[in-house]
Design an enzyme around this catalytic site. Structure first.
Site, PDB file in Angstrom:
ATOM      1  N   CYS A  39       0.835  -1.198   0.000  1.00 28.91           N
ATOM      2  CA  CYS A  39       0.000   0.000   0.000  1.00 28.91           C
ATOM      3  C   CYS A  39       0.871   1.250   0.000  1.00 28.91           C
ATOM      4  O   CYS A  39       1.873   1.337   0.710  1.00 28.91           O
ATOM      5  CB  CYS A  39      -0.918  -0.001   1.219  1.00 28.91           C
ATOM      6  SG  CYS A  39      -2.030   1.433   1.277  1.00 28.91           S
ATOM      7  N   CYS A  80       0.507   4.876   6.811  1.00 33.23           N
ATOM      8  CA  CYS A  80      -0.114   4.716   8.134  1.00 33.23           C
ATOM      9  C   CYS A  80       0.870   4.056   9.097  1.00 33.23           C
ATOM     10  O   CYS A  80       1.376   2.963   8.830  1.00 33.23           O
ATOM     11  CB  CYS A  80      -1.380   3.877   8.019  1.00 33.23           C
ATOM     12  SG  CYS A  80      -2.543   4.468   6.767  1.00 33.23           S
ATOM     13  N   CYS A 112       0.436   0.284  10.227  1.00 31.94           N
ATOM     14  CA  CYS A 112       0.082  -0.757   9.266  1.00 31.94           C
ATOM     15  C   CYS A 112       1.285  -1.496   8.681  1.00 31.94           C
ATOM     16  O   CYS A 112       2.133  -0.890   8.023  1.00 31.94           O
ATOM     17  CB  CYS A 112      -0.739  -0.154   8.134  1.00 31.94           C
ATOM     18  SG  CYS A 112      -1.356  -1.406   6.985  1.00 31.94           S
ATOM     19  N   CYS A 146     -16.296  -9.833   5.497  1.00 32.07           N
ATOM     20  CA  CYS A 146     -15.635  -8.573   5.174  1.00 32.07           C
ATOM     21  C   CYS A 146     -14.386  -8.840   4.343  1.00 32.07           C
ATOM     22  O   CYS A 146     -13.634  -9.772   4.630  1.00 32.07           O
ATOM     23  CB  CYS A 146     -15.256  -7.834   6.452  1.00 32.07           C
ATOM     24  SG  CYS A 146     -16.645  -7.591   7.595  1.00 32.07           S
ATOM     25  N   CYS A 192     -19.179  -6.780   3.360  1.00 32.99           N
ATOM     26  CA  CYS A 192     -18.504  -5.546   3.745  1.00 32.99           C
ATOM     27  C   CYS A 192     -17.170  -5.500   3.021  1.00 32.99           C
ATOM     28  O   CYS A 192     -16.525  -6.536   2.825  1.00 32.99           O
ATOM     29  CB  CYS A 192     -18.288  -5.495   5.257  1.00 32.99           C
ATOM     30  SG  CYS A 192     -17.463  -3.979   5.838  1.00 32.99           S
ATOM     31  N   CYS A 247     -19.342   1.456   7.979  1.00 36.14           N
ATOM     32  CA  CYS A 247     -18.573   0.855   9.069  1.00 36.14           C
ATOM     33  C   CYS A 247     -17.375   1.770   9.291  1.00 36.14           C
ATOM     34  O   CYS A 247     -16.513   1.893   8.419  1.00 36.14           O
ATOM     35  CB  CYS A 247     -18.129  -0.560   8.677  1.00 36.14           C
ATOM     36  SG  CYS A 247     -17.049  -1.357   9.894  1.00 36.14           S
ATOM     37  N   ARG A 304     -17.983  -2.815  17.508  1.00 36.81           N
ATOM     38  CA  ARG A 304     -17.209  -4.035  17.297  1.00 36.81           C
ATOM     39  C   ARG A 304     -15.904  -4.011  18.087  1.00 36.81           C
ATOM     40  O   ARG A 304     -15.107  -3.085  17.963  1.00 36.81           O
ATOM     41  CB  ARG A 304     -16.892  -4.236  15.808  1.00 36.81           C
ATOM     42  CG  ARG A 304     -16.047  -5.497  15.549  1.00 36.81           C
ATOM     43  CD  ARG A 304     -15.838  -5.756  14.081  1.00 36.81           C
ATOM     44  NE  ARG A 304     -17.101  -6.009  13.421  1.00 36.81           N
ATOM     45  CZ  ARG A 304     -17.478  -5.421  12.287  1.00 36.81           C
ATOM     46  NH1 ARG A 304     -16.699  -4.545  11.712  1.00 36.81           N
ATOM     47  NH2 ARG A 304     -18.638  -5.712  11.750  1.00 36.81           N
TER      48      ARG A 304
END
Length: 333
Positions: free
Chosen positions: A72, A76, A79, A116, A147, A207, A279
């Protein structure tokens, strides 16, 4: 009558709307006051709010699959899939549709009600849209809620995902607006809000939650909840993640958050967003059974089920079922 002898939750009463009413005008001062409540009073208040709308014995079971891993372009700090960090995560291409559907069948057989799918992208590319939509259509045909989390979306892409039958789209705010720049520099807070607006406008359920334990202050946790609870429509699902520290990421080695402070965050999310599924998401592998039980008492009513959350560990499925059995709880039907 002083604070020590007042009926439980009286101090919180002035902050709460009448039963059944959902507020969108929470102030930071009010949210801060909830965080500051004595722990027994906060828990009682959260449980009372929770019982107005949900069966406290039920927990929604969801499964999360990484359909495209690593590489990616975002930076972040939490991550391991970021191309900016040196971790053990290997770059993998987008999974074939049939591989995804096989995993979805297994998830359904194990008791999941929602499936998901996550891709390590900064944004969804139009060239991948047909395959992604085929995944949604296939999973829905199995009788599962769908999702996806694919990064930023355009309005046209969101509309196409809606047409394919997507039920939910995950796009977290991660933290407070003030702390956000300490964690991510390649995408702005407004970018995230814009994608949420596209998802809403397309008629897809939202979400959206955040991550705690990234070195933020309580005031940043107040700011994160405030950003979520003052959206024009609350997210239908609010995942609260506990940072999973991964070697090679900038946040590896950050001082961990106190467990009771994490439970407080769950409780405040429940109180301020009473109709949302809250969640208990990443980080459960590091939590004791007792801490997870407190989170359920605080109003969490959804978990991810399976050995992995994208690339990080998650409790074994048998352990989750054993815990629910110990607590006299059951998967949500």
């Amino acid at each position: 009558m002083d604070d020590r002898t007042r009926p439980v939750s009286e101090a919180a009463g002035a902050l709460l709307p009448p039963a059944g009413l959902v507020r969108h005008d929470w102030t930071r001062e009010e949210i801060r006051a909830l965080f500051d409540l004595p722990f027994p009073e906060l828990m009682f208040t959260a449980q009372r709010v929770h019982r107005e709308r949900f069966d406290p014995r039920e927990v929604q079971i969801s499964t999360l699959l990484s359909v495209k891993t690593g590489g990616c372009s975002e930076d972040c700090g939490y991550c391991p899939q970021s191309a900016h960090h040196e971790t053990t995560v290997q770059l993998e291409k987008l999974m074939p549709v049939e591989t995804v559907l096989a995993a979805a069948r297994d998830a359904k057989a194990a008791g999941a009600g929602r499936f998901c799918m996550g891709a390590a992208w900064r944004e969804l590319k139009d060239r991948d849209l047909d395959m992604v939509c085929a995944m949604v259509e296939g999973v829905r045909s199995l009788g599962l809620e769908t999702c996806m989390t694919l990064g930023m979306l355009t309005q046209k892409q969101a509309n196409r995902l809606k047409d394919s039958g997507l039920d939910y789209y995950n796009h977290n705010l991660d933290t407070s607006p003030e702390f956000y720049g300490n964690i991510i520099t390649t995408r702005t807070y407004q970018d995230r809000l814009d994608t949420l607006a596209h998802v809403r406008d397309a008629g897809i359920n939202v979400c959206c939650g955040g991550i705690v334990g990234m070195g933020e202050s309580r005031e940043d946790r107040v700011g994160m909840v405030h950003a979520l609870a003052t959206l024009a429509d609350h997210p239908e699902s609010v995942p609260i993640n506990l940072l999973v520290q991964v070697e090679g990421t900038p946040l590896a080695g950050v001082a961990p958050i106190d467990g009771l402070e994490f439970v407080r965050t769950i409780a405040v999310a429940r109180i301020t967003m009473p109709a949302s599924m809250v969640r208990l998401s990443a980080g459960r592998e590091e939590m004791s059974e007792e801490m997870q039980a407190l989170c359920f008492l605080a109003g969490a009513n959804s978990i991810f089920y399976g050995q992995k959350l994208l690339t990080t560990p998650n409790p074994e499925p048998d352990r989750d079922m054993q815990l629910l059995h110990k607590l006299g709880m059951q998967p949500m039907r």
